[in-house]
Design a protein around this motif. Structure first.
Motif, mmCIF file in Angstrom:
data_model
loop_
_atom_site.group_PDB
_atom_site.id
_atom_site.type_symbol
_atom_site.label_atom_id
_atom_site.label_comp_id
_atom_site.label_asym_id
_atom_site.label_seq_id
_atom_site.Cartn_x
_atom_site.Cartn_y
_atom_site.Cartn_z
ATOM 1 N N UNK A 13 0.325 17.988 -3.078
ATOM 2 C CA UNK A 13 1.697 18.331 -3.201
ATOM 3 C C UNK A 13 2.927 17.204 -2.801
ATOM 4 N N UNK A 14 3.554 16.656 -3.649
ATOM 5 C CA UNK A 14 4.638 15.824 -3.191
ATOM 6 C C UNK A 14 5.869 16.304 -3.107
ATOM 7 N N UNK A 15 6.507 16.249 -1.848
ATOM 8 C CA UNK A 15 7.928 17.134 -1.808
ATOM 9 C C UNK A 15 8.966 15.728 -1.526
ATOM 10 N N UNK A 16 8.413 14.516 -1.745
ATOM 11 C CA UNK A 16 9.493 13.651 -1.762
ATOM 12 C C UNK A 16 10.119 13.310 -3.111
ATOM 13 N N UNK A 17 11.071 12.950 -3.235
ATOM 14 C CA UNK A 17 11.684 12.472 -4.781
ATOM 15 C C UNK A 17 12.462 11.257 -4.306
ATOM 16 N N UNK A 18 12.321 10.368 -5.646
ATOM 17 C CA UNK A 18 12.973 8.822 -5.407
ATOM 18 C C UNK A 18 14.117 8.755 -6.479
ATOM 19 N N UNK A 19 15.161 8.325 -6.055
ATOM 20 C CA UNK A 19 16.196 8.156 -6.996
ATOM 21 C C UNK A 19 17.065 6.745 -6.420
ATOM 22 N N UNK A 20 17.331 6.985 -4.940
ATOM 23 C CA UNK A 20 18.231 5.897 -4.383
ATOM 24 C C UNK A 20 17.419 5.192 -3.287
ATOM 25 N N UNK A 21 17.673 3.907 -3.260
ATOM 26 C CA UNK A 21 16.933 2.940 -2.260
ATOM 27 C C UNK A 21 18.074 2.217 -1.311
ATOM 28 N N UNK A 22 17.565 1.638 -0.053
ATOM 29 C CA UNK A 22 18.307 0.933 0.508
ATOM 30 C C UNK A 22 18.887 -0.198 -0.201
#
Length: 197
Positions: A13-22
């Motif tokens: 189960x992956x509940x993290x989503x990535x679009x923006x970074x530091x």
């Protein structure tokens, strides 16, 4: 994911989503949600190819400026989960698809609005997010696959999608809609097994 595979895990189960970074130079654009660009998406695809079922939150950007799903929700051969409320209505915050290359996302929906969870202080509270619809669906996937242990990950995923409310008319907000695990179970009882390749 590599460690999970090495110890025999069947469902992630992956509940993290990535679009923006530091570092904004590494931010994803909608064009990057093509199913093979983002690192986390590639990891989800490799996990699926190894035979695991990856269940991923669609994201909570539906009413925001971004609005779209995030990586790894764009991966092929995984279940991307949107959110509905207790009345089975799509949550306004649930992120939209499709993927940049036009695939239906989210795959299915589960309750992610008004979900009972235990807070860090140990109290039961109600909260919202696809971070809650995804694990709810992952738990149901585990039960279904335990009953149909001789089926492949793709057969389980296909039965879940086929059981869903909007299977014949998916849309960009709900995908195939609310999954019906009673129907998915019945489908797996009668579906022919897909031969191993």
């Amino acid at each position: 994911a590599e460690f999970a595979d090495s110890v025999g895990v069947d469902i992630i189960n992956s509940y993290l989503g990535y679009t923006r970074f530091d570092d904004s130079n590494q931010n994803y654009t909608y064009k990057d949600l093509d199913g093979y660009t983002a690192v986390s998406t590639i990891g989800a695809i490799i996990s699926a190819r190894k035979g695991m079922i990856v269940v991923s939150s669609a994201g909570n950007e539906g009413s925001g400026k971004w609005k779209y799903i995030s990586a790894p929700a764009d991966a092929d051969s995984i279940l991307t989960v949107g959110s509905v409320d207790k009345n089975r209505n799509i949550s306004s915050f649930s992120s939209f698809g499709p993927t940049f290359d036009g695939r239906v996302k989210p795959s299915v929906c589960a309750q992610g609005e008004g979900v009972a969870v235990i807070s860090s202080s140990g109290k039961v509270i109600r909260t919202n997010g696809t971070s809650f619809s995804s694990p709810i669906l992952a738990g149901l996937v585990a039960c279904l696959w335990q009953k149909h242990y001789d089926r492949t990950n793709i057969e389980i995923i296909n039965a879940i999608i086929t059981s869903s409310k909007l299977y014949k008319s998916p849309n960009d907000h709900e995908g195939y809609g609310l999954a019906n695990f009673y129907i998915a179970d019945k489908l797996l009882n009668v579906m022919k097994k897909i031969p191993a390749r």
